[in-house]
Design a protein around this motif. Structure first.
Motif, short mmCIF file in Angstrom:
data_model
loop_
_atom_site.label_atom_id
_atom_site.label_comp_id
_atom_site.label_asym_id
_atom_site.label_seq_id
_atom_site.Cartn_x
_atom_site.Cartn_y
_atom_site.Cartn_z
N ASP A 68 0.92 -1.31 -0.25
CA ASP A 68 -0.08 0.17 0.12
C ASP A 68 1.07 1.48 -0.10
N SER A 72 0.49 4.11 -3.07
CA SER A 72 -0.05 4.93 -2.78
C SER A 72 1.09 6.21 -3.54
N ASN A 76 0.28 8.95 -5.80
CA ASN A 76 0.69 10.22 -5.42
C ASN A 76 1.45 11.00 -6.27
N VAL A 312 -5.29 0.56 -0.47
CA VAL A 312 -5.69 1.75 -1.76
C VAL A 312 -6.24 0.91 -2.67
#
Length: 511
Positions: A68, A72, A76, A312
């Protein structure tokens, strides 16, 4: 009584003291074994299962959190790119910003050069405006997955596609999409980033080393398709048979979507289902337990499974370990306990035999001595009984003789009195006899009377002696009878003692 002692039954105890001591030690060892097995089964085995299951859950959680965290960061990256001003300017038609956007794509790509496949800028017609380092690969006839495009219409965030697979490069991947808006929140285009899923596959393939032989892991996506599965072949030239296989039959609409978009590498290896009804039933919201046991499809033994869901993506990470491996330590300890107790039982038999014999020998010597004394007392009692019988016979004979003596004494006394009477009569009336004859008869009668009187005196003396003898014999016989009874009772008591001692030590050690 003597005969009853001879016919007394032997002790009912059939085992020696050494055997009973061995039995006692064996019983103690067996009780210890039962207690150990019970503690292992009741306490240790569940504790081991809970401990190892908890470790597996933590392992799955750790891997999912790492995954995750990684994705992530990629989300981003895409989000930052979609908000960059040069990108907005380029999509608005300002070609001057092409170099700046290329630098942004380059920088983003090299944040994870190992897993980024391509980063592309698409306009509102899903046409490529700029890409790095290569043109994006279409999925079927789509550069943007239709389902993801639908989600983008209502979302300003990053949307992930379903899974793809390139069998030639053995490379699984997903696409990340983010819409680009101008300052008036009007859509200008889309950022598409294709990312390899090797970061997902790496922890999956390492589960065998992490949790031991027979262990494996897999990941299910939201469609129930295994998008990652432990591969025992680390060369990468083969793939597990369960990879990109559903755990339950897929809906017709999703099968059409798979074909149209070439999901999961369907064009090379058609996506089918390898049903796992137990696992499918456990996917229900009401069955979302973190740790459970079941028999997976294709396996012939029970497994302990731990699962953890990604925060996620709609993926679920599963770690499985054979139940016999989880309980192996308890089974090993159980075998060790059984082996130790078996050895203890063997020593118990040997020590019990030696100790029992050591204890039994002195007791048996006493038993033999008591038995000999008992036999002697029995012999004495028999002799005394015989003497007493003979004495009784003597008393009876003496009594008969006494009666005879008394009888003859009475007769003689009566005759003597008669003679005395005749003599008196002759003396008073001698006319019946001539003088000489009468005198002669009278003299003879007088001598007879004197003789009878003398014999009577002797007879009376004998009678007194006989009476005294009878009294003494009677007393002796009474005493002998009393002694015989006492001896008999003593022998019976000794026999009881012998039987009690024999019951204690058993009969198998008797010579």
């Amino acid at each position: 009584m003597i005969q009853s002692l001879r016919n007394a039954g032997s002790p009912t105890r059939r085992f020696s003291l050494s055997v009973y001591i061995s039995f006692l030690l064996i019983a103690i060892a067996l009780l210890t074994l039962i207690a150990a097995i019970s503690s292992i089964e009741v306490f240790l085995r569940p504790a081991l299962i809970n401990q190892i299951s908890s470790d597996m859950e933590k392992d799955a959680q750790t891997h999912v959190q790492l995954i995750d965290t990684y994705f992530s960061e990629r989300l981003n990256d895409v989000k930052i790119l979609s908000a960059s001003q040069p990108l907005k300017s380029l999509l608005s038609g300002n070609r001057v910003d092409t170099g700046a956007v290329s630098d942004l794509l380059f920088s983003a790509f090299h944040r994870d050069v190992a897993d980024y496949i391509s980063i592309s800028v698409l306009n509102t017609q899903a046409q490529v405006v700029l890409t790095y380092p290569a043109a994006p690969q279409s999925h079927g006839s789509y550069l943007i997955q239709p389902e993801a495009l639908t989600q983008l219409q209502t979302s300003s965030g990053v949307v992930a596609s379903d899974g793809f697979y390139d069998p030639l490069a053995n490379n699984p991947s997903i696409d990340l999409y983010a819409r680009v808006f101008n300052d008036n929140f009007q859509p200008l285009g889309t950022i598409r980033a294709s990312i390899s899923l090797h970061r997902l596959w790496e922890p999956i393939n390492s589960e065998t080393q992490a949790n031991g032989p027979g262990s494996y892991a897999f990941v299910l996506d939201q469609h129930g398709v295994r998008i990652a599965y432990t591969n025992p072949d680390h060369s990468g030239f083969t793939r597990p048979q369960y990879l990109f296989k559903a755990i339950a039959p897929l809906s017709t609409s999703f099968q059409v979507q798979i074909q149209n978009e070439n999901l999961y590498g369907n064009s090379a290896n058609p996506v089918t289902s390898i049903d796992d009804t137990t696992l499918a039933s456990l996917q229900n919201p009401s069955q979302q337990t973190a740790i459970f046991q079941f028999n997976p499809a294709g396996q012939e033994q029970a497994f302990v499974a731990a699962r953890y869901s990604s925060a996620v993506f709609p993926w679920t990470y599963f770690v499985l370990k054979p139940l016999n491996a989880v309980t192996g330590l308890a089974d090993q300890q159980l075998q060790t306990v059984i082996l130790i107790v078996s050895i203890v039982i063997l020593f118990a038999v040997i020590i019990g035999g030696l100790a029992g014999r050591r204890i039994a020998l002195p007791i048996m010597r006493s038993v033999l001595s008591l038995r000999n004394s008992s036999e002697i007392l029995k012999g004495l009692a028999e002799q005394e009984e015989t003497v007493a019988t003979e004495q009784t016979w003597m008393v009876e004979a003496s009594q008969i003789a006494m009666k005879s003596v008394k009888y003859y004494t009475f007769v003689v006394r009566k005759a003597s009195r008669r003679l005395a009477f005749l003599c008196k009569d002759l003396k008073e009336d001698p006319r019946h006899f001539d003088q000489n004859r009468l005198t002669q008869v009278l003299n003879e009668m007088a001598q007879m009377v004197e003789y009878i009187e003398l014999a009577m005196k002797h007879q009376e003396q004998v009678n007194e002696k006989l009476a005294s003898s009878i009294r003494m014999t009677t007393q002796t016989a009474t005493q002998l009878t009393r002694d015989a009874k006492s001896t008999d009772e003593t022998a019976a008591q000794l026999e009881q003692i012998v039987q009690q001692l024999t019951r204690v030590v058993g009969t198998s050690t008797l010579p």
